[in-house]
Design an enzyme around this catalytic site. Sequence first.
Site, PDB file in Angstrom:
ATOM      1  N   ARG A  25      31.494 -12.384  11.364  1.00 37.63           N
ATOM      2  CA  ARG A  25      29.947 -12.853  11.427  1.00 37.63           C
ATOM      3  C   ARG A  25      29.171 -13.868  10.629  1.00 37.63           C
ATOM      4  O   ARG A  25      28.237 -14.624  10.530  1.00 37.63           O
ATOM      5  CB  ARG A  25      28.787 -10.686  11.301  1.00 37.63           C
ATOM      6  CG  ARG A  25      29.595 -10.425  12.580  1.00 37.63           C
ATOM      7  CD  ARG A  25      29.128  -8.930  12.150  1.00 37.63           C
ATOM      8  NE  ARG A  25      29.854  -8.313  11.710  1.00 37.63           N
ATOM      9  CZ  ARG A  25      29.838  -7.696  10.794  1.00 37.63           C
ATOM     10  NH1 ARG A  25      28.987  -6.089  11.112  1.00 37.63           N
ATOM     11  NH2 ARG A  25      30.258  -6.683   9.636  1.00 37.63           N
ATOM     12  N   ASN A  43      29.579  -6.928  15.733  1.00 38.78           N
ATOM     13  CA  ASN A  43      30.836  -6.368  15.529  1.00 38.78           C
ATOM     14  C   ASN A  43      30.934  -5.171  16.674  1.00 38.78           C
ATOM     15  O   ASN A  43      29.792  -4.487  16.807  1.00 38.78           O
ATOM     16  CB  ASN A  43      31.456  -6.155  14.469  1.00 38.78           C
ATOM     17  CG  ASN A  43      32.179  -6.615  13.569  1.00 38.78           C
ATOM     18  OD1 ASN A  43      32.410  -7.719  13.562  1.00 38.78           O
ATOM     19  ND2 ASN A  43      32.274  -6.092  12.306  1.00 38.78           N
TER      20      ASN A  43
END
Length: 770
Positions: A25, A43
């Site tokens: 990320r 996520n």
Amino acid sequence: MTAPATQAVRRRVTVRGTVQGVGFRPFVHRLATDLALAGFVSNTANGVLIEVEGPPDRVAGFCDRLATQPPPLAAVTGVGFEDLPVSGADGTFTIRSTDRSPGRTLLPPDTATCPDCLRDLTDPADRRHRHPFVTCTHCGPRFTIATGMPYDRAVTTMAGFPMCADCAREYGDPLDRRFHAQPVACPRCGPRLRLLPAPGSGVRPVRDADALAAARALLAAGRIVAVKGLGGYHLACDATDARAVETLRTRKARGGKPFAVMCADLDAVRRIAVLSTPELAALTSSRRPIVLLRRRAGQAGLAPGVCPGSPHLGVMLPYTPLHTLLFGLPGDPPGPRVLVMTSGNRSGEPIVTDDDEALTRLAGLADAWLAHDRPIASPCDDSLLRVRPDGTEQVLRRSRGFVPRPLRLPVPVRPALAVGGDLKNALCLGEGDQAWFGPHIGDMGDLTTLDAARRAETHMRCLTGVAPEVVAADRHPGYHSARWAARLAGHAPALVQHHHAHVASAMAEHGLDGTAPVIGVAFDGTGYGDDGTVWGGEILIADYSGFRRYAHLAPAPLPGGDAGVANPCRLALARLWAAGLPWDSDLPCVKACASDEPTLLRQQLERGLACVATSSMGRLFDAVSSLAGVCHRAEYEAQAALELEAVAAAAWDTETSAYAFAGDLDPAPVLGALVADLRRGTPAPVLAARFHRAVARAVAEICRRARRDTGLATVALSGGVFANALLEEECTRLLADDGFAVLRHGEVPPNDGGLALGQLMVAAHLRQEE
């Protein structure tokens, strides 16, 4: 700023693979920010979800770089795209909280401390100087701290350590390498170290830096310290101190089994072992396995008790900051540079992970405990491998650094669990085109090991999301693992013949879809045969749906069954008896017996008392080891065969002749020729080398005959006997020179540690046919 909506596009991107716990990320955030794109990343239980908006060329460039330039620990297995209506976003890109919907993503294995974190650890100006738990998105624990998925701090064993303000700032800074690193911590927020001495030792309990200094001093003084690592406790002592090594061996009831060692650095490795370039790469990889290396002559300063009877050393480097600090930083009082690092358990038990349990189960073994308060979610022993002359790796124990990385299956399977065997146990879960091995459990001989297997199964199901519809096990009616499988299934599990599973494991690792069978050479110590005898020297024609026993080693009695394996001298006499050869009193195996032992054994063989027929190649290696005068009593599994290989290696480059088997695989002529060589005073290394070459040439000859009969030209080598480097290399050379395609194990162990993958493939195939 994002281009006007009329010139922009918006795209939803789903990324699958090992993309959580690896800084994916933050990588996406930096990439989008660099390209001035708007959107978000999150996520999910199925991977990573991204929505990105901006000029078409920048969005296209963003999508290309996702798969081609991922973070170091990421493994992208798939990227999906979907065009969306443009939203007119304001040019910001954000990281959203984790979506906890059901599904599956992949978690990376634990990895060794990265160079950046090592610099932080050793820099006096850094706030994490000497912090035993320094980590970032590129290194540190993952599998052993994860309690659930999707991977986030709240579902790790770090949940009990609230971040201090500085750590929270790094965790929230997209430009920091600790951005969303779940194990992030520092000396202020924990975890904390403590040293607990054994009662009556006269050492006082201490914490943090004092605990490390005290542990190093104890090791330098010849004491044994239980050290809590990533996946469990180790028992450590100075590998150059003969008394300390012998004390540890005695306390652990280790017998003569070699210890692994951890070296402070590569200079320490090179002082004790010969290191090739591929071995260096394996040793220093982020997996940090134990690598089998050729030890230097004359022990090179190591205590003789570290690896008696073996030309190899199991060597690893520090893989946590705690290990690095245990050896000491510049300016610290000196301590040992090579430590024995063996699993924290009593022989035959699983590795200890719980702190309270360590104090009881390791009492009497350790003089002190170097512990910390970060719980271990799953035990995970050290992985073990050797590097072949061609630079490829053969993993012998697949655990830390590999688990839970999945294997790609050549054909899809229904959700299934395979429980493996009773030795070197490791379970395997599969669904679709992926399979996940659990960590190494060990030998299923007692309740503690069964409990460890149950916990591993629960943990792996939680992390993978696999809900098994099929449960597979070995056909052996006495296996603890098979009885456990029956309880899990609630009915009779799918039972898979042992050697069929070995061959299927090699087929699956090499991506064979099973549409064509292979010639499977399955050599090991023990496997339950379809005729109720003990198999282990098998040449099979096999695919996933079934097998035919094409040839096998001529059977001989196994006196005492499994208990008899500890007495290679008796196995040698049983083999001579089956071959019709006399037990002359000058033979080494006869001399090794007690005075009345041959008489009692002969009566046992003639009456068939407590004897089962075996075609085991592993037992033949044991028998020849004793007949050649190498090993007569075994204190650990495969000791006789390992020592025979070590002796053969001494003559391998100069002795190219071989004994000859008769028929399919009848060893009577081999044994007769070996006895004749003994009479002539032929040295043991020559005897051992000729025997190894005899087995390899017999394999090549039978495979040639099988090719003539079946038209097949692919040979799979599997089973624990093929952990023997001399035999595997010689079989491979002979077969390849004769035009065969040779499948040999790499990441999947050839021994019973890889058995579950074959069980999975066979059971899933059988159930699909039903």
